[in-house]
Design an enzyme around this catalytic site. Structure first.
Site, PDB file in Angstrom:
ATOM      1  N   LYS A   1      28.413  57.864  21.968  1.00 13.27           N
ATOM      2  CA  LYS A   1      28.269  58.514  20.656  1.00 13.27           C
ATOM      3  C   LYS A   1      27.736  57.511  19.623  1.00 13.27           C
ATOM      4  O   LYS A   1      26.841  57.818  18.845  1.00 13.27           O
ATOM      5  CB  LYS A   1      29.616  59.076  20.176  1.00 13.27           C
ATOM      6  CG  LYS A   1      30.253  60.072  21.135  1.00 13.27           C
ATOM      7  CD  LYS A   1      31.576  60.620  20.597  1.00 13.27           C
ATOM      8  CE  LYS A   1      32.684  59.589  20.457  1.00 13.27           C
ATOM      9  NZ  LYS A   1      33.136  58.984  21.728  1.00 13.27           N
TER      10      LYS A   1
ATOM     11  N   ARG B   1      37.740  65.881  16.321  1.00  9.65           N
ATOM     12  CA  ARG B   1      38.310  65.456  17.588  1.00  9.65           C
ATOM     13  C   ARG B   1      39.358  66.427  18.101  1.00  9.65           C
ATOM     14  O   ARG B   1      39.932  66.213  19.152  1.00  9.65           O
ATOM     15  CB  ARG B   1      38.956  64.102  17.372  1.00  9.65           C
ATOM     16  CG  ARG B   1      38.132  62.979  17.976  1.00  9.65           C
ATOM     17  CD  ARG B   1      39.035  61.853  18.138  1.00  9.65           C
ATOM     18  NE  ARG B   1      38.704  60.759  18.924  1.00  9.65           N
ATOM     19  CZ  ARG B   1      37.775  59.859  18.736  1.00  9.65           C
ATOM     20  NH1 ARG B   1      36.892  59.993  17.809  1.00  9.65           N
ATOM     21  NH2 ARG B   1      37.711  58.811  19.506  1.00  9.65           N
TER      22      ARG B   1
ATOM     23  N   ARG C   1      32.950  46.246  27.455  1.00 10.34           N
ATOM     24  CA  ARG C   1      32.284  46.248  26.150  1.00 10.34           C
ATOM     25  C   ARG C   1      32.747  45.086  25.268  1.00 10.34           C
ATOM     26  O   ARG C   1      33.934  44.770  25.202  1.00 10.34           O
ATOM     27  CB  ARG C   1      32.553  47.567  25.425  1.00 10.34           C
ATOM     28  CG  ARG C   1      32.027  47.534  23.981  1.00 10.34           C
ATOM     29  CD  ARG C   1      32.024  48.865  23.309  1.00 10.34           C
ATOM     30  NE  ARG C   1      33.322  49.486  23.253  1.00 10.34           N
ATOM     31  CZ  ARG C   1      33.521  50.720  22.824  1.00 10.34           C
ATOM     32  NH1 ARG C   1      32.513  51.461  22.434  1.00 10.34           N
ATOM     33  NH2 ARG C   1      34.726  51.220  22.785  1.00 10.34           N
TER      34      ARG C   1
ATOM     35  N   ARG D   1      37.319  45.135  21.494  1.00 14.30           N
ATOM     36  CA  ARG D   1      38.133  46.026  20.664  1.00 14.30           C
ATOM     37  C   ARG D   1      39.546  46.086  21.219  1.00 14.30           C
ATOM     38  O   ARG D   1      39.728  46.138  22.432  1.00 14.30           O
ATOM     39  CB  ARG D   1      37.504  47.437  20.665  1.00 14.30           C
ATOM     40  CG  ARG D   1      36.647  47.705  19.454  1.00 14.30           C
ATOM     41  CD  ARG D   1      35.816  48.960  19.572  1.00 14.30           C
ATOM     42  NE  ARG D   1      36.588  50.162  19.837  1.00 14.30           N
ATOM     43  CZ  ARG D   1      36.059  51.389  19.860  1.00 14.30           C
ATOM     44  NH1 ARG D   1      34.764  51.565  19.621  1.00 14.30           N
ATOM     45  NH2 ARG D   1      36.812  52.438  20.120  1.00 14.30           N
TER      46      ARG D   1
ATOM     47  N   ARG E   1      43.321  56.830  25.881  1.00 11.95           N
ATOM     48  CA  ARG E   1      42.253  57.477  25.099  1.00 11.95           C
ATOM     49  C   ARG E   1      41.582  58.585  25.905  1.00 11.95           C
ATOM     50  O   ARG E   1      41.261  59.642  25.357  1.00 11.95           O
ATOM     51  CB  ARG E   1      41.213  56.436  24.674  1.00 11.95           C
ATOM     52  CG  ARG E   1      41.710  55.549  23.550  1.00 11.95           C
ATOM     53  CD  ARG E   1      40.930  54.246  23.478  1.00 11.95           C
ATOM     54  NE  ARG E   1      39.534  54.423  23.170  1.00 11.95           N
ATOM     55  CZ  ARG E   1      38.591  53.521  23.476  1.00 11.95           C
ATOM     56  NH1 ARG E   1      38.920  52.404  24.124  1.00 11.95           N
ATOM     57  NH2 ARG E   1      37.344  53.739  23.147  1.00 11.95           N
TER      58      ARG E   1
HETATM   59  P1  AP5 Z   1      29.376  53.585  22.663  1.00 10.35           P
HETATM   60  O1  AP5 Z   1      28.081  54.041  22.107  1.00 10.35           O
HETATM   61  O2  AP5 Z   1      30.143  52.562  21.920  1.00 10.35           O
HETATM   62  O3  AP5 Z   1      30.287  54.854  23.021  1.00 10.35           O
HETATM   63  P2  AP5 Z   1      31.227  55.734  22.103  1.00 10.35           P
HETATM   64  O4  AP5 Z   1      31.116  57.135  22.621  1.00 10.35           O
HETATM   65  O5  AP5 Z   1      30.898  55.512  20.670  1.00 10.35           O
HETATM   66  O6  AP5 Z   1      32.609  55.125  22.512  1.00 10.35           O
HETATM   67  P3  AP5 Z   1      33.859  54.726  21.607  1.00 10.35           P
HETATM   68  O7  AP5 Z   1      34.712  53.847  22.444  1.00 10.35           O
HETATM   69  O8  AP5 Z   1      33.439  54.239  20.279  1.00 10.35           O
HETATM   70  O9  AP5 Z   1      34.504  56.128  21.473  1.00 10.35           O
HETATM   71  P4  AP5 Z   1      35.933  56.490  21.030  1.00 10.35           P
HETATM   72  O10 AP5 Z   1      35.781  57.932  20.820  1.00 10.35           O
HETATM   73  O11 AP5 Z   1      37.007  56.100  21.967  1.00 10.35           O
HETATM   74  O12 AP5 Z   1      36.196  55.524  19.796  1.00 10.35           O
HETATM   75  P5  AP5 Z   1      36.193  55.772  18.233  1.00 10.35           P
HETATM   76  O13 AP5 Z   1      35.748  54.529  17.599  1.00 10.35           O
HETATM   77  O14 AP5 Z   1      35.530  57.029  17.886  1.00 10.35           O
HETATM   78  O15 AP5 Z   1      29.101  53.055  24.140  1.00 10.35           O
HETATM   79  C1  AP5 Z   1      30.143  52.504  24.917  1.00 10.35           C
HETATM   80  C2  AP5 Z   1      29.632  51.324  25.741  1.00 10.35           C
HETATM   81  O16 AP5 Z   1      28.667  51.793  26.674  1.00 10.35           O
HETATM   82  C3  AP5 Z   1      28.913  50.244  24.912  1.00 10.35           C
HETATM   83  O17 AP5 Z   1      29.186  48.988  25.459  1.00 10.35           O
HETATM   84  C4  AP5 Z   1      27.434  50.587  25.060  1.00 10.35           C
HETATM   85  O18 AP5 Z   1      26.610  49.471  24.936  1.00 10.35           O
HETATM   86  C5  AP5 Z   1      27.407  51.171  26.465  1.00 10.35           C
HETATM   87  N1  AP5 Z   1      26.386  52.205  26.644  1.00 10.35           N
HETATM   88  C6  AP5 Z   1      26.031  53.184  25.756  1.00 10.35           C
HETATM   89  N2  AP5 Z   1      25.068  53.953  26.270  1.00 10.35           N
HETATM   90  C7  AP5 Z   1      24.810  53.475  27.521  1.00 10.35           C
HETATM   91  C8  AP5 Z   1      23.911  53.853  28.561  1.00 10.35           C
HETATM   92  N3  AP5 Z   1      23.079  54.894  28.419  1.00 10.35           N
HETATM   93  N4  AP5 Z   1      23.930  53.147  29.717  1.00 10.35           N
HETATM   94  C9  AP5 Z   1      24.785  52.088  29.873  1.00 10.35           C
HETATM   95  N5  AP5 Z   1      25.655  51.673  28.922  1.00 10.35           N
HETATM   96  C10 AP5 Z   1      25.669  52.366  27.762  1.00 10.35           C
HETATM   97  O19 AP5 Z   1      37.763  55.974  17.962  1.00 10.35           O
HETATM   98  C11 AP5 Z   1      38.669  54.920  18.107  1.00 10.35           C
HETATM   99  C12 AP5 Z   1      40.053  55.356  17.645  1.00 10.35           C
HETATM  100  O20 AP5 Z   1      40.007  55.690  16.245  1.00 10.35           O
HETATM  101  C13 AP5 Z   1      40.612  56.607  18.315  1.00 10.35           C
HETATM  102  O21 AP5 Z   1      41.256  56.304  19.533  1.00 10.35           O
HETATM  103  C14 AP5 Z   1      41.577  57.115  17.241  1.00 10.35           C
HETATM  104  O22 AP5 Z   1      42.770  56.373  17.243  1.00 10.35           O
HETATM  105  C15 AP5 Z   1      40.831  56.815  15.960  1.00 10.35           C
HETATM  106  N6  AP5 Z   1      39.987  57.937  15.531  1.00 10.35           N
HETATM  107  C16 AP5 Z   1      38.624  57.948  15.430  1.00 10.35           C
HETATM  108  N7  AP5 Z   1      38.188  59.147  15.023  1.00 10.35           N
HETATM  109  C17 AP5 Z   1      39.282  59.927  14.854  1.00 10.35           C
HETATM  110  C18 AP5 Z   1      39.478  61.280  14.468  1.00 10.35           C
HETATM  111  N8  AP5 Z   1      38.457  62.086  14.178  1.00 10.35           N
HETATM  112  N9  AP5 Z   1      40.753  61.739  14.418  1.00 10.35           N
HETATM  113  C19 AP5 Z   1      41.804  60.956  14.710  1.00 10.35           C
HETATM  114  N10 AP5 Z   1      41.694  59.667  15.099  1.00 10.35           N
HETATM  115  C20 AP5 Z   1      40.439  59.159  15.178  1.00 10.35           C
HETATM  116 MG    MG Z   2      31.961  54.730  19.025  1.00 13.16          MG
END
Ligand code: AP5
Ligand code: MG
Ligand code: ZN
Length: 219
Positions: free
Chosen positions: A13, A88, A127, A160, A171
């Site tokens: 994402k 979410r 990552r 992270r 997660r």
């Molecule tokens: P990346 O692009 O970072 O993936 P992502 O989908 O953004 O993954 P996240 O870990 O950020 O998602 P998340 O939903 O767990 O975390 P968030 O920060 O939203 O890619 C991942 C890896 O793969 C990278 O190393 C990248 O380089 C690699 N990659 C990408 N594309 C690739 C490809 N095509 N081929 C190979 N490799 C590739 O949330 C974190 C925490 O915040 C949550 O757990 C929660 O506690 C809180 N939170 C956030 N939003 C909310 C909400 N709306 N409500 C409540 N709590 C929330």
């Molecule tokens: Mg992300």
């Protein structure tokens, strides 16, 4: 253009949101990034959010909804926005809808990025992220030129807190239980389309752009 990116942790994402943001010249709003910035600067919100994030749980809806409502009303969202990591769960989706209704706006597309569990774990466990500019690395697949420092800005690279093995499992479970139902929710509203999240980053961006374009022609 108001776009929602859906997908499990590690689906891409953040990576795709960045490309779409450059392409459409609209901001990427990552609730995860905003929360991590608050944790880093030890704001009240950050202190509250940290305990949830560290165990891979969702931060309470009211906290996140208020944050997003404020953000999408900012001036730079006038031509649209890309939501990454929000909504979410169904409650957040409903809150978003009523906020947009009140602003006379709507969601144009909800794009789900599909990646299998094994690949998600592989991506997340390796990552590393730049503390300053947020650039992403992977210890095996895309390591930085110098171990521990960012190619782009030379700052420190870190893992992270929620990319530790036990937290990744938590997660993924939260995703299955809370976020996955949004696929049906948005399918019923004819907004949902899925893309294959395996392949090169640019290939996936192209698939997302194609599916958005198709939806525009059909509406
Ligand atoms: P990346 O692009 O970072 O993936 P992502 O989908 O953004 O993954 P996240 O870990 O950020 O998602 P998340 O939903 O767990 O975390 P968030 O920060 O939203 O890619 C991942 C890896 O793969 C990278 O190393 C990248 O380089 C690699 N990659 C990408 N594309 C690739 C490809 N095509 N081929 C190979 N490799 C590739 O949330 C974190 C925490 O915040 C949550 O757990 C929660 O506690 C809180 N939170 C956030 N939003 C909310 C909400 N709306 N409500 C409540 N709590 C929330
Ligand atoms: Mg992300
Ligand atoms: Zn950097």
């Amino acid at each position: 253009m108001n776009i929602v990116l859906l997908g499990a942790p590690g689906a891409g994402k953040g990576t795709q949101g960045k490309n779409l943001s450059e392409r459409f010249k609209i901001p990427q709003i990552s609730t995860g990034d905003i929360l991590r910035a608050n944790v880093r600067s030890k704001t009240t919100l950050g202190q509250k959010a940290k305990e949830y994030m560290d165990r891979g749980a969702l931060v309470p809806d009211n906290v996140v909804v208020d944050m997003v409502v404020e953000r999408i009303q900012a001036e730079d969202c006038i031509n649209g926005f890309i939501l990454d990591g929000f909504p979410r769960n169904i409650r957040q989706a409903e809150a978003l809808e009523s906020t947009l209704d009140g602003m006379n706006k709507k969601i144009d597309a909800v794009v789900g990025i599909n990646v299998d569990r094994k690949e998600l774990i592989r991506r997340l466990s390796g990552r590393r992220v730049c503390r300053k500019c947020g650039a992403n690395y992977h210890v095996i697949f895309s390591p930085p030129l110098n171990i521990g420092s960012c190619d782009k800005c030379n700052s420190e690279i870190y893992q992270r807190d929620d990319d530790k093995e036990e937290t990744i499992e938590a997660r993924l479970k939260v995703y299955e239980e809370e976020t996955f139902p949004l696929i049906e929710y948005y399918s019923k509203k004819h907004l949902y389309r899925a893309v294959d999240g395996i392949g090169s980053i640019d290939q996936i961006t192209k698939a997302i752009l194609d599916t958005i374009e198709k939806g525009r022609n059909n509406s």
